[in-house]
Design an enzyme around this catalytic site. Structure first.
Site, PDB file in Angstrom:
ATOM      1  N   LYS A   1       5.536 -17.130  20.807  1.00  0.00           N
ATOM      2  CA  LYS A   1       5.120 -16.688  19.480  1.00  0.00           C
ATOM      3  C   LYS A   1       3.911 -17.460  18.952  1.00  0.00           C
ATOM      4  CE  LYS A   1       9.554 -14.756  18.043  1.00  0.00           C
ATOM      5  NZ  LYS A   1      10.082 -14.662  19.398  1.00  0.00           N
TER       6      LYS A   1
ATOM      7  N   GLY B   1      15.641 -11.813  20.047  1.00  0.00           N
ATOM      8  CA  GLY B   1      17.009 -11.382  19.794  1.00  0.00           C
ATOM      9  C   GLY B   1      17.662 -12.049  18.603  1.00  0.00           C
ATOM     10  N   GLY B   2      16.840 -12.558  17.675  1.00  0.00           N
ATOM     11  CA  GLY B   2      17.390 -13.178  16.479  1.00  0.00           C
ATOM     12  C   GLY B   2      17.860 -14.610  16.657  1.00  0.00           C
TER      13      GLY B   2
ATOM     14  N   ILE C   1       7.846 -13.626   4.321  1.00  0.00           N
ATOM     15  CA  ILE C   1       7.596 -12.390   3.584  1.00  0.00           C
ATOM     16  C   ILE C   1       8.945 -11.696   3.443  1.00  0.00           C
ATOM     17  CG2 ILE C   1       6.222 -10.287   3.441  1.00  0.00           C
ATOM     18  CD1 ILE C   1       4.566 -12.878   3.571  1.00  0.00           C
TER      19      ILE C   1
ATOM     20  N   GLU D   1       5.374 -10.340  15.723  1.00  0.00           N
ATOM     21  CA  GLU D   1       5.517 -10.672  17.141  1.00  0.00           C
ATOM     22  C   GLU D   1       5.256  -9.436  17.982  1.00  0.00           C
ATOM     23  OE1 GLU D   1       9.504 -12.041  17.556  1.00  0.00           O
ATOM     24  OE2 GLU D   1      10.381 -10.033  17.528  1.00  0.00           O
TER      25      GLU D   1
ATOM     26  N   ASN E   1       6.779  -7.458  21.436  1.00  0.00           N
ATOM     27  CA  ASN E   1       7.800  -7.324  22.466  1.00  0.00           C
ATOM     28  C   ASN E   1       7.162  -6.695  23.690  1.00  0.00           C
ATOM     29  OD1 ASN E   1      10.384  -8.260  21.262  1.00  0.00           O
ATOM     30  ND2 ASN E   1       9.865  -6.717  19.741  1.00  0.00           N
TER      31      ASN E   1
ATOM     32  N   ARG F   1       8.044  -5.217  26.395  1.00  0.00           N
ATOM     33  CA  ARG F   1       9.052  -4.453  27.147  1.00  0.00           C
ATOM     34  C   ARG F   1       9.347  -3.172  26.385  1.00  0.00           C
ATOM     35  NH1 ARG F   1      13.153  -5.217  23.557  1.00  0.00           N
ATOM     36  NH2 ARG F   1      13.273  -7.245  22.513  1.00  0.00           N
TER      37      ARG F   1
ATOM     38  N   VAL G   1      15.019  -1.095  22.468  1.00  0.00           N
ATOM     39  CA  VAL G   1      16.276  -0.358  22.315  1.00  0.00           C
ATOM     40  C   VAL G   1      16.014   0.963  21.587  1.00  0.00           C
ATOM     41  CG1 VAL G   1      18.554  -0.367  21.227  1.00  0.00           C
ATOM     42  CG2 VAL G   1      17.669  -2.457  22.288  1.00  0.00           C
TER      43      VAL G   1
ATOM     44  N   ARG H   1      22.790   2.425  16.293  1.00  0.00           N
ATOM     45  CA  ARG H   1      23.349   1.676  17.421  1.00  0.00           C
ATOM     46  C   ARG H   1      24.867   1.602  17.269  1.00  0.00           C
ATOM     47  NH1 ARG H   1      19.308  -3.425  18.659  1.00  0.00           N
ATOM     48  NH2 ARG H   1      17.328  -2.367  18.188  1.00  0.00           N
TER      49      ARG H   1
END
Length: 455
Positions: free
Chosen positions: A116, A164-165, A203, A289, A291, A293, A296, A339
């Protein structure tokens, strides 16, 4: 085109990749742990090979075993899906060294954008707006206190190598900073083997807006519009939709153009997502950020754009140009994804593994798809992520999509395990959500307190 690819993943994303490959005429190899011997992706693939015991570190994260499986089966490429090794540059580099195509960006780009701090630096160079924050890694609480004083509270602590948090803490005051920093650093070290942190001005509340991008080895980069992922719990997305009701035509062009600029700056190849935070009060957005890939929530973009993202991933990895140019991409209607997890929302979302004794998945009509690896009689193992399905709907407009999702969730029936289907049904029916009046604070601060009061 490749003759055979190996899918280095499990669950619904492995099934999704197998289906896309089969439609392209490409053979597939599934890998599995001993706990997944009877999993659906194992049955659907042309070949399947066990790569280790139930624990992820000994199977789905076991690079040597996975690469050995690829060599043994003659797979020419590896699709990592999401999670596990999908953003691991070491694994991508090993694939390159073994002349196995990694279906994703290069290891160099993954290092640049997966970290990051590096990503933030590159976005500044690219002219993409970023939030005020630390210029490099932060390793001590003394450094954290000094930087926080400079940029002002509230702040957010993030693991440099995170995802993933994990390794994230929100801090409102100096009194909260030291314990939050130590906890986030310990969590990051345990999850990623790297305790380096960085700090940003928070933010919050905000809209979490992400832009789907695709790039190829011929220099083409396009976007497929944005997704609104603001409905989150503990930094984990719960429901996503496209397009976002929070942005108009001008702001949409600005955000998607910034995402393309970001991807072009790093010569990005394959599928990726640029994530932004939108401050609705000012109309300003900031890079959060990237990702590197498939996400989901990629199906909502597939519904509104008509582009099969997984097939594009395979084609691009094969050396083909993107099958569509930016001027060819048109957006139609509205899509929503929920989900579905094997968890109990009434008991702090505790995981609920076990045997599925009966299963009925919603169907019928146009614009409804369920991505899942479940089947009646299947036993959900306790070792992996609790997501067992994704319900995705598409309507001519947002109201139709909302009504279709409500109908689908009412039909969804899983017996033998507890799921969050009813929770999702209440969320999609909430007046604020129906009105599109929500941000990243809504689920935790407004919806969940009321939901948890109910018997």
């Amino acid at each position: 085109m490749f003759n055979k690819i190996l899918i280095a993943n499990r669950g619904e994303i492995a099934v999704r990749i197998i289906r896309a490959a089969r439609e392209l005429g490409v053979g597939t190899v599934a890998i599995y742990s001993t706990a997944d011997r009877d999993a659906l992706h194992v049955h659907l693939a042309d070949e399947a090979i066990c790569v280790g015991p139930a624990r992820s570190t000994e199977s789905y994260l076991n690079m040597n075993n996975i690469l050995s499986a690829a060599v043994a089966t003659g797979a020419q490429a590896i699709h990592p899906g999401f999670g596990f090794l999908s953003e691991n540059s070491k694994f991508a580099r090993l694939c390159e060294e073994m002349n196995i195509k990694f279906i994703g960006p290069s290891a160099k780009v993954m290092d640049m954008m997966g970290d990051k701090i590096n990503a933030r630096s590159e976005m500044i160079k690219a002219g993409v707006p970023v939030t005020p924050g630390s210029e490099g890694e932060v390793h001590t609480t003394d450094e954290a206190v000094k930087i926080a004083e400079e940029i002002g509270y509230p702040i957010i602590l993030k693991a440099s190598a995170g995802g993933g948090g994990k390794g994230i803490r929100k801090v409102n005051t100096v009194e909260e900073l030291v314990p939050a920093f130590e906890a986030a650093q310990a969590e990051a070290q345990a999850a990623f083997g790297n305790g380096a942190m960085f700090i940003e001005r928070m933010i919050f509340p905000a809209r979490h807006i992400e832009v789907q991008i695709l790039g190829d080895s011929h220099g083409n980069v396009i976007h497929l519009g944005e997704r609104d992922c603001s409905l989150q719990r503990n930094n984990q997305k719960v429901l996503e939709e496209s397009p976002s009701v929070a942005i108009g035509h001008t702001l949409r062009n600005e955000i998607t153009s910034a995402a393309v600029k970001a991807a072009q700056h790093v010569s990005y190849e394959n599928a990726g997502t640029i994530e932004f935070l939108l401050d609705e009060s000012s109309g300003k957005f900031y890079f959060m950020e990237m990702n590197t890939r498939v996400q989901v929530e990629h199906p909502v973009t597939e519904f509104v754009s008509g582009v099969d993202i997984v097939k594009e991933q395979i084609r691009v990895a094969n050396g083909n140009e993107l099958s569509v140019k930016q001027e060819d991409v048109t957006f139609s209607g509205h899509a929503i994804e929920c989900r579905i997890n094997a968890e109990n929302p009434k008991f702090n979302f505790a995981p609920s593994p076990g045997k599925i004794t009966n299963l009925f998945l919603p169907g019928g009509g146009v614009g409804l798809r369920v991505d899942s690896a479940m089947y009646s009689g299947y036993t959900i193992p306790p070792y992996y992520d609790s997501m067992i399905a994704k319900v995705i709907v598409h309507g001519e407009n947002r109201f139709e999509a909302l009504m279709k999702m409500q109908r689908a969730l009412l039909e969804f029936d899983v017996e033998g395990v507890t799921t969050n289907v009813d929770f999702q049904l209440e969320l999609i029916s909430d007046p604020h959500v129906v009105a599109g009046d929500y941000d990243t604070s809504f689920l935790g601060n407004v919806f969940l307190p009321e939901y948890q009061k109910e018997d």
